[in-house]
Scaffold this active site. Structure first.
Site, mmCIF file in Angstrom:
data_model
loop_
_atom_site.group_PDB
_atom_site.id
_atom_site.type_symbol
_atom_site.label_atom_id
_atom_site.label_comp_id
_atom_site.label_asym_id
_atom_site.label_seq_id
_atom_site.Cartn_x
_atom_site.Cartn_y
_atom_site.Cartn_z
ATOM 1 N N LYS A 150 0.884 -1.279 0.003
ATOM 2 C CA LYS A 150 0.086 -0.007 0.152
ATOM 3 C C LYS A 150 0.849 1.341 0.163
ATOM 4 O O LYS A 150 1.465 1.368 0.925
ATOM 5 C CB LYS A 150 -0.907 0.096 1.312
ATOM 6 C CG LYS A 150 -1.882 1.014 1.144
ATOM 7 C CD LYS A 150 -2.696 1.248 2.549
ATOM 8 C CE LYS A 150 -3.408 2.588 2.394
ATOM 9 N NZ LYS A 150 -3.698 3.272 3.714
ATOM 10 N N GLY B 180 -8.583 9.459 9.279
ATOM 11 C CA GLY B 180 -8.903 9.543 10.571
ATOM 12 C C GLY B 180 -9.903 10.386 10.843
ATOM 13 O O GLY B 180 -10.366 10.736 12.352
ATOM 14 N N ALA C 151 -10.048 5.667 3.812
ATOM 15 C CA ALA C 151 -9.637 6.806 4.617
ATOM 16 C C ALA C 151 -10.739 7.471 4.860
ATOM 17 O O ALA C 151 -11.400 7.892 3.735
ATOM 18 C CB ALA C 151 -8.435 7.815 4.180
ATOM 19 N N GLY C 152 -11.357 8.169 6.054
ATOM 20 C CA GLY C 152 -12.317 8.940 6.214
ATOM 21 C C GLY C 152 -13.561 8.321 6.495
ATOM 22 O O GLY C 152 -14.605 9.055 6.957
ATOM 23 N N ASN D 155 -9.875 1.869 9.433
ATOM 24 C CA ASN D 155 -9.095 1.679 10.715
ATOM 25 C C ASN D 155 -9.623 2.549 11.755
ATOM 26 O O ASN D 155 -10.329 1.814 12.675
ATOM 27 C CB ASN D 155 -7.721 2.074 10.273
ATOM 28 C CG ASN D 155 -6.651 1.810 11.620
ATOM 29 O OD1 ASN D 155 -5.537 2.186 11.332
ATOM 30 N ND2 ASN D 155 -7.170 1.028 12.489
ATOM 31 N N THR D 156 -9.622 3.774 11.748
ATOM 32 C CA THR D 156 -10.043 4.545 12.901
ATOM 33 C C THR D 156 -11.549 4.242 13.245
ATOM 34 O O THR D 156 -11.760 4.367 14.400
ATOM 35 C CB THR D 156 -9.793 6.095 12.302
ATOM 36 O OG1 THR D 156 -8.337 6.181 11.938
ATOM 37 C CG2 THR D 156 -9.884 6.918 13.908
#
EC number: 2.8.1.10
Length: 280
Positions: A120, A181, A207-208, A229-230
């Site tokens: 990645k 995040g 992301a986001g 993830n977050t």
């Protein structure tokens, strides 16, 4: 020839709708990041519950944790059941990212995934908003592709850059939904839609994403998968959130495959208008 499927037995229908990246087939279209969890056990339980086939590990962070003797996910996960996606997170230049990608491949070999040349690719010089550097990303991607890596570049949702990266040989394109995040969801829906429309490789929204409905939205648009993830790691209950994201991705994909109805300007009766009984 396609390599073996990393199976999630609760979603065996994936074999009828395979998720293919660089001739590897994966059962789950939900990819997970491994940072920000409170502890290793919480991360392991969340990954297991999510049914994810692919997990991404920031090589810089993993190397640091190992050097100071702390347990880390590279040692703590079963790599016979999961596919590792080394991540060049933290790299500010193309040169740094290339060096970290090579270290990532050595880690892949150590855990027994000799045929895994996935990376990645993140090149981020913007410390405030963490937007990826398009020039550095393109430069590093071209070099790594020529070295035989299966490159999955993380980009701002720019349809032109996405096509350029595809044309030089990247195996997927990973446009951000919103800043890393942030949990702001899909801010550039039209641009992501254009990328999906014009691509002949899988598009992974990365992301986001902050909630399950946003993961489902990305899949309904035709994204091949999402990386989260977050939203999971920083929820009040990561294990439950991981399960929620799993269901959202499955639901969104099925919605897309079913074919979404067209929007109409006016109401359309759900019952036939002819043959109505006349009341006298």
């Amino acid at each position: 020839m396609t390599n073996k499927i990393y199976k999630d037995k609760s979603n065996m229908s994936s074999q009828k709708d395979p998720f293919l990246v660089a001739n590897h087939s994966f059962a789950s279209r939900l990819m997970l990041g491994t940072g920000k969890y409170n502890n290793l056990n919480e991360a392991r339980k969340s990954i297991l519950t999510s049914g994810a086939s692919i997990v991404t590990v920031a090589i810089r962070r993993a190397q640091y944790a190992k050097n100071i003797g702390k347990s880390n996910l590279i040692d703590g996960l079963n790599w016979k059941k999961l596919w590792i996606l080394p991540n060049t997170a933290g790299c500010e230049t193309a040169e740094e990212a290339i060096r970290i990608a090579k270290i990532g491949y050595e880690i892949n070999k150590k855990i027994g995934q000799i045929d895994n040349k996935f990376v990645k690719l993140e090149v981020i010089s913007d410390s405030q908003y963490l937007f990826p550097d398009p020039i550095g990303t393109l430069k590093a991607a071209e070099y790594l592709v020529n070295q035989g890596f299966d490159v999955l570049p993380y980009i701002y949702p720019d349809p032109i850059l996405a096509k350029q990266l595809e044309e030089i040989g990247c195996k997927t394109i990973m446009p951000l939904g919103s800043p890393i995040g942030s949990g702001q969801g899909l801010q550039k829906v039209n641009d992501i839609a254009r990328i999906i429309e014009n691509a002949s490789v899988p598009i992974i929204v990365d992301a986001g994403i902050g909630r399950a409905s946003e993961a489902s939205q990305a899949m309904e648009m035709g994204a091949s998968g999402v990386l989260i993830n977050t939203a999971i790691a920083k929820s009040k209950n990561p294990v439950i959130m991981a399960h929620s994201m799993k269901l959202a991705v499955i639901s969104g994909r099925k919605c897309y495959l079913a074919g979404i109805m067209k929007k109409e300007k006016r109401a359309q009766p759900s019952s036939p208008t002819n043959g109505l009984l006349k009341i006298i």
